[in-house]
Scaffold this active site. Structure first.
Site: not given
Length: 507
Positions: A94, A250, A257, A260, A266
């Protein structure tokens, strides 16, 4: 003009006058009821339906199980049984992934975990070793803070990583809200959300959030949304799925799209469809059969785009999130000198010096450098550098021996840095004052293995490039000017066919 008043004006132009005017009046009443304060966001921006939340979780996790990328830190998070080592493995990934692309991080991560597989191993390393491995990854303070926190865990927490997001953030230097949430959810299964750039983009599109996502109020809303959405049975996977969706589907530009897994949830996509339907009906000269598309129906909504920034039909879902204005990086110039000498074995060596232990590029090594005041002419820049070099050589440096190489530009996150590069070859009679700060002579191979920044590697490449060009010109000048290639003739001489076809004599 507020969003609803602008909406009313658009509605009147579209022929929906009474409906738009009514919406404007309701918005004004809502705003007045709040004493002029912004109204709370409408249901358009929230996940209020438990059934929808459950469906979204299921669709997203099913997609993640099928499509997730095979990344080394994910493998360790699943296979490592020791909870401290698992949390450490996630933590390192991270920190490295902050402001850095996955493809760049993978190799650094593998080398890091091979060299320091545990917190204890990292705590025993020197900062010099950490900087050497981190070199080229950028944002060098990340590695330094990571080691400082590892030493704190070993010395003050008996080697035990904090077990909650709250304690991770409170006890470990360099661990913020996002990193703490990622470690706690992935390593410990704590049901806490995460909000990074990818998550911001996904949530803003899912719920048509067009307000400035960098504002504290909007960030707080997004965190509340992420905490409400996270799947309690698989929080780590859900958070990674949300980030994976933003990174691979995205995306900021040209989102996929059609691929997705949560497109049915959405509202940015729904708005695009309504806008297209409305445009088609207008083109055919028909009265709109679909409602006018407005922001949310609440005046002064804190999550809607500003009224001054209307919907851009060419952008589609990328109208969300609103792009925050970027702060222009400050412009700086630095004079840098590549000091060269021939070592005892004849190899070319370079002098590098260590930067201070705090500030930009803390603890890294560089060629002798000095900041330049704005507006200096080239001759003045040269004089500043000559004065700086005199401190190293202990004697004046002849201006004629300083060779101009060129300028090297490097963009840091907040600085547009131009290095004005010179080189200086020293003979064996010059002794340097190396006591003022840590310094050493290194070969090219040693230079590249040292903790040097990407900017300094660019500087060395500029010197090597010029040296190669000069060497090529020198070789070209040795060619005999009067020599003629085999078979050459005087200009204008016509060759016979036999002469033309005859093979040249061997040398």
């Amino acid at each position: 003009m507020g969003p609803l008043r602008a909406a009313a004006a658009r509605g009147l132009r579209r022929g929906g006058g009474r409906r738009a005017a009514s919406a404007a009046r309701e918005g004004s009443k809502a705003s007045a009821a709040c004493g002029g304060r912004p109204a709370p966001p409408s249901a358009l921006h929230l996940f209020g339906d438990p059934a929808e939340v459950e469906a979204l979780r299921g669709s997203l996790l099913a997609w993640y199980d099928k499509c997730k990328r095979d990344l080394p830190w994910r493998a360790l998070a699943v296979t490592e049984k020791d909870v401290n080592r698992r949390a450490y493995a996630v933590w390192v990934s991270e920190i490295m992934l902050q402001q850095t692309q996955v493809a760049t991080v993978i190799d650094y991560y593998n080398r890091w975990m091979q060299k320091w597989p545990t917190l204890q191993a990292l705590a025993e390393a020197s900062l010099e070793e950490v900087n050497e491995l981190w070199a080229g990854l950028g944002y060098y303070s990340r590695g330094k803070r990571l080691q400082e926190a590892a030493r704190k865990v070993v010395s003050e927490l008996a080697g035990q990583m904090p077990r909650t997001a709250e304690d991770l953030q409170k006890l470990l230097p360099g661990v913020g809200r996002y990193t703490a949430g990622a470690i706690a959810s992935i390593s410990y299964g704590q049901a806490t959300g995460v909000v990074d750039g990818n998550v911001i983009r996904v949530l803003c599109r899912l719920r048509c959030i067009g307000a400035d996502p960098s504002s504290p109020a909007v960030i707080d809303r997004l965190w509340a949304m992420a905490n409400a959405l996270v799947d309690g049975s698989r929080p780590g996977d859900f958070n990674q799925a949300l980030m994976e969706l933003g990174a691979t589907v995205c995306t900021p530009k040209a989102p996929l799209c059609g691929e997705c897994p949560v497109k049915q949830h959405c509202r940015a996509r729904l708005r695009v469809e309504k806008e297209l339907a409305l445009a088609s009906q207008k083109l055919l000269g028909k009265l709109p059969a679909v409602p006018d598309v407005e922001d949310c129906g609440v005046g002064g909504c804190p999550l809607c785009p500003p009224a001054a920034e209307p919907w851009d039909s060419s952008l589609g879902v990328t109208n969300f999130p609103r792009k925050a204005a970027k702060k222009q990086p400050r412009v700086e110039q630095t004079a840098t000198c590549v000091l060269e000498r021939r070592g005892c074995r004849g190899a070319l060596e370079y002098l590098i010096v260590q930067r201070p232990s705090s500030g930009l590029l803390a603890g890294l090594w560089e060629f002798p450098s000095v900041p330049l005041a704005p507006g200096l002419q080239q001759e003045q820049q040269r004089e500043v550098l000559l004065d700086h070099l005199q401190a190293w050589t202990g004697q004046p440096v002849p201006a004629g021996s300083l060779r101009f190489i060129g300028e090297v530009v490097h963009i840091f996150s907040h600085i547009h840095q131009t290095y004005v590069v010179y080189s200086l070859s020293l003979d064996g009679d010059v002794t340097l004052d190396l006591a003022s700060c840590p310094s050493r002579w290194v070969t090219e191979e040693e230079f590249r293995a040292s903790a040097v920044s990407t900017a300094m590697k660019k500087v060395l490449r500029a010197c090597e490039r010029q040296r190669g060009e000069e060497s090529g010109r020198a070789k070209g000048s040795k060619r005999k000017r009067g020599a003629k290639p085999v078979g050459s003739t005087r200009p204008g001489t016509q060759l016979s066919l036999r002469t033309f076809l005859r093979a040249p004599n061997p040398p």
